[in-house]
Design an enzyme around this catalytic site. Sequence first.
Site, PDB file in Angstrom:
ATOM      1  N   LYS A  20       0.851  -1.195   0.000  1.00  9.09           N
ATOM      2  CA  LYS A  20       0.000   0.000   0.000  1.00  9.09           C
ATOM      3  C   LYS A  20       0.884   1.242   0.000  1.00  9.09           C
ATOM      4  O   LYS A  20       1.915   1.273   0.686  1.00  9.09           O
ATOM      5  CB  LYS A  20      -0.912  -0.013   1.232  1.00  9.09           C
ATOM      6  CG  LYS A  20      -1.953   1.105   1.252  1.00  9.09           C
ATOM      7  CD  LYS A  20      -2.891   0.986   2.460  1.00  9.09           C
ATOM      8  CE  LYS A  20      -3.965   2.076   2.448  1.00  9.09           C
ATOM      9  NZ  LYS A  20      -4.904   1.972   3.586  1.00  9.09           N
ATOM     10  N   SER A  42      -9.912   2.277   2.644  1.00 10.39           N
ATOM     11  CA  SER A  42      -8.974   2.962   1.786  1.00 10.39           C
ATOM     12  C   SER A  42      -7.968   2.039   1.103  1.00 10.39           C
ATOM     13  O   SER A  42      -7.345   2.437   0.136  1.00 10.39           O
ATOM     14  CB  SER A  42      -8.185   3.979   2.613  1.00 10.39           C
ATOM     15  OG  SER A  42      -7.388   3.316   3.587  1.00 10.39           O
ATOM     16  N   SER A 102     -10.412   0.163   7.043  1.00  7.49           N
ATOM     17  CA  SER A 102      -9.804   0.232   5.709  1.00  7.49           C
ATOM     18  C   SER A 102      -9.117  -1.041   5.233  1.00  7.49           C
ATOM     19  O   SER A 102      -8.684  -1.106   4.093  1.00  7.49           O
ATOM     20  CB  SER A 102      -8.802   1.385   5.652  1.00  7.49           C
ATOM     21  OG  SER A 102      -9.490   2.604   5.551  1.00  7.49           O
TER      22      SER A 102
END
Lengths: 487, 95, 494
Positions: C79, C160, C184
């Site tokens: 990420k 997210s 998330s």
Amino acid sequence: MSDYRIQGATGEWEVVIGLEVHAQVTSNAKLFSGAATAFGAEPNTQVSLVDAAMPGMLPVPNRECIRQAVRTGMAIGAEINRWSRFDRKNYFYADLPQGYQISQLYHPLVGEGSVEVAPDEKNPDATKVIGVERIHVEQDAGKLMHDQHPTRSYVDLNRSGVALMEIVSRPDMRSPAEAGAYLRKLRAILRYVGSCDGNMEEGSMRADVNVSVRRPGDEFGTRTETKNVNSVRFVMQAIEHEANRQVDVLEAGGKIVQETRLFNPDTGTTRSMRSKEDAHDYRYFPDPDLLPLELDEAFLDDCRASLPELPDAKRKRYEDAGITPYNAGVLTAEVETARWFDTLLSAGAAPVQASNWVASELFGALNRLGKGIEESPVGPEQAAELLALVADGTLSGSLAKQVFEIMLDTGKAPGAIVEERGLKQTSDTGAIEAVIADVLAKNPGQLEQYRGGKVALFGFFVGQTMKAMGGKANPAVVNDLLKKALG
Amino acid sequence: MSVDTKTVKKVASLARIAISDDDAERLAPELSQILGWIEQLGEVDTSGVEPMTAVIPNSLRLRDDVVTDGGIRDALMINAPQAEHGFFTVPKVIE
Amino acid sequence: MTDLTDLGIKQIRDGVRAGSFSAVDVADAFTAKVSRAKALNAFLVETPEHALAAARAADAARAAGETLKPLAGVPIGMKDLFCTNGVTTTAASSILGGFTPPYESTVSQNLWDAGAGMLGKLNMDQFAMGSSNETSAFGNVISPWRRADGSNAPLAPGGSSGGSSAAVAARLCPGATGTDTGGSIRQPAAFTGISGIKPTYGRCSRWGTIAFASSLDQAGPMARDVTDCAIMLEAMAGFDKKDATSLQLDVPGWERGLSSDLKGKRVGIPKEYRVDNMPAEIEALWQQGIDWLRDAGAEIVEVSLPHTKYALPAYYIIAPAEASSNLARYDGVRYGLRDLPDGAGLQDMYAATRADGFGTEVKRRIMIGTYVLSAGFYDAYYTQAQKVRTLIARDFERAWASCDVLLTPTAPSAAFALGEKSADPIAMYLNDVFTVPSSLAGLPAMSVPGGLDANGLPLGLQIIGRSLDEQGVLNAGLAIEERAGFAARPEAWW
Ligand SMILES: [Mg+2]
Ligand SMILES: [Zn+2]
């Protein structure tokens, strides 16, 4: 108790002063990062990723900085909060990489304490207690330089993140002299404790000066805060200027605006900093990167046990030993002097004689040489030896002065100097009697006058005898023998 | 809480986010709505409740006073939008 | 020959160890797939050379007869919230455009130390603020899933960690890192039919991970199944002295401890999670999950978490407040974007830079956070929210008296279409209604796929555990996984 007043056109005004002192904590590394704190490094070389607030960086507190703040709190008799925490003070400025300063608003490490000051040096017994509201630990900001480039300011983050103690006084001071005395005393305590080097030129200690004026006995007036004043003299000047300015404003029918001001050391005046209306909404909240700081008993015990004897206690000990209050004050004002003097005492010197000798002979010599006591060419052990030679009658006062001069020049030990140069004082009555007989024989006129009643001539005979003995005769013995010889 | 455009501008200025009049007008009702929704928290009786300080019981660790970092100026500055002579630079600050 | 990209973490690890295939072959297969999947917009940066270098090291170690590291030969996605040394890291924000960290986050370093390689940096909601991956400055991530109704509407991969969920679901990587502040990891896992676990707050170091809300942020793995999550979490977690909130505890052997036998365990069903307007399919899946866990030997008990409804509003005070301060460092001075209008002074430069560099949702949250902390409002908002947070944590504490784990749906719906909720911030925030309470309490929680809705889209079940009981969470997840037999996968259209 201060009778310091400003005489305005409409009457007397009293000045109310509070100081927020920022003192750099003595530590190798910064408060929340492992970067060094040494003064004077090349720009941005003592900066870690944390100090530059790179993305994802996190603070981890330095135990030594906490320990020093706790010891400082203990030294002013303050309560130590076993549970404290760090808050963020949010604002934007180029010297503040994170966009917030990690400080302590809601739960400071150290609570209420006090400092006793003697504002009048000539009257050391007239003391006043100044309250300390709190001591909290926080980060210093970086440094901006404005004169390197026509359109740019330069940012150096070497100081960014250095640990500071903010020592907040109560508004207890009433004159520039009291503020000066408070600052000097505070500085002495910090230096005794070893929590701050007190070096104001290098910015290790600076004060925000809160000043207001009022009619004696009235409520507090509106105050202004003059930021970052970095010497005792400047603090006193700033107060004086600011108090007079406020009186002028008030007497002209104006109002004091609560504002931040800057001190100009060149002119001794203060001026308003242009401030934005939202400048004071710091949006404090607990720093979520840091857990509450909880101190256990062992940590506090260690802090307590490591505290040295502090100025007030030391001074009392000196006075109890018979040293005059004035000398005791002088000897304890600076930690180096006190350490030097304590070494002298532990080497066997008698307190009273030693204090007089240090205050006159040593200080006189150091003054002449332009040196601090820590650079004295004569160490306390040598000085103790010198004083011992006086005490046991080996040296007279004047011989001791000669020997001390030679010690200053050569760094040699006093015993060796006495040996080498034959400066030893004599109490040999036979030798002295012979010299006296010679002196009396050579000065028949004076002898007659003396015997005729002019007893003041006794000193003349002492002087002649000492001179003839090269200053090495024991003055007490000379006195005795002369009295006998003169009948 | 109803937030007007003046408040929106004040908050934007505190947060150092430039904002146009149009944006402020668009944001005012939006923030009002969000804050209104948030305010249901006021219903909760929290008397005698301590605000949370550590989500998992854990106390603050302290590190030793050792210099372990610094001396990385070049690395610090590789991403700087503007730097000179080992300094970060910003538009001249007058104060 | 099997398609190596069909394999999960455990299979790859074991296969490389056994010599069934080489790590380089695995890396090549995945990098090729990544490079052909641009339509998903899951990767912001591709780093095939990183994956290949790790693979070569794994193969060389094997050839030399060395013991292989725990993740040797396994390529993963990272990420973009994790700072990676020498590899652009932007948190999907223009304000960090081109930022190349000269340092490596602890979590990513732990993974490299365990032998993993990096396929690239994954797209996400800007600064991890969002639930649909529509707030990235570099375009939406498109879910690999499509509705069975033939509409072809691009769907949200969740947020997210939307790049992570899309990449794992599309078999572009066998596992990816995620971060979870209010859901998330779990919500995007649920939207894309994969598994993901947020460990106890403090298990994974936050050092080098770009901060959103410090008291909530936790990293965790996203992978195809529970076992893979356990393996990857073991590599990511661990004490870090650079993070003052890191837990000074050894990392348990979660993989070794896996067991789907729940005899003697009690599973709590929080009644307050039966929210209004819950779709019948979600209700049904939840009931199915209850049955599965009962079948695994667990006793089912009803519990009450009375402050559940206040979790979201508390979260939307605390998280934006922390974010408003955490994001103050993006000021155009030391890195990232600088916008200096003609004649602008320092403060104008800040305002212009931040107006340009931050996306709409980020600015909205900074504004909320600034407002709730501002003079006169602090106690009413922030202090009250932290008190409510104490009550929420206390609710969980009380529940643990009667149960060992909690079972809830992960999200109130299946994946929605991109654009469907982006106009209404509160509707978007409500997506996290089931995940936020455990975040506020710092508890471990995971999502595992449970089934498909009528449109053929995945639905997830959430398991919440006691603090530090990741094992209990993983075990319950495994029990569901074994019974759900979830094998659906998106058909490649990209
Ligand atoms: Mg101040
Ligand atoms: Zn301060």
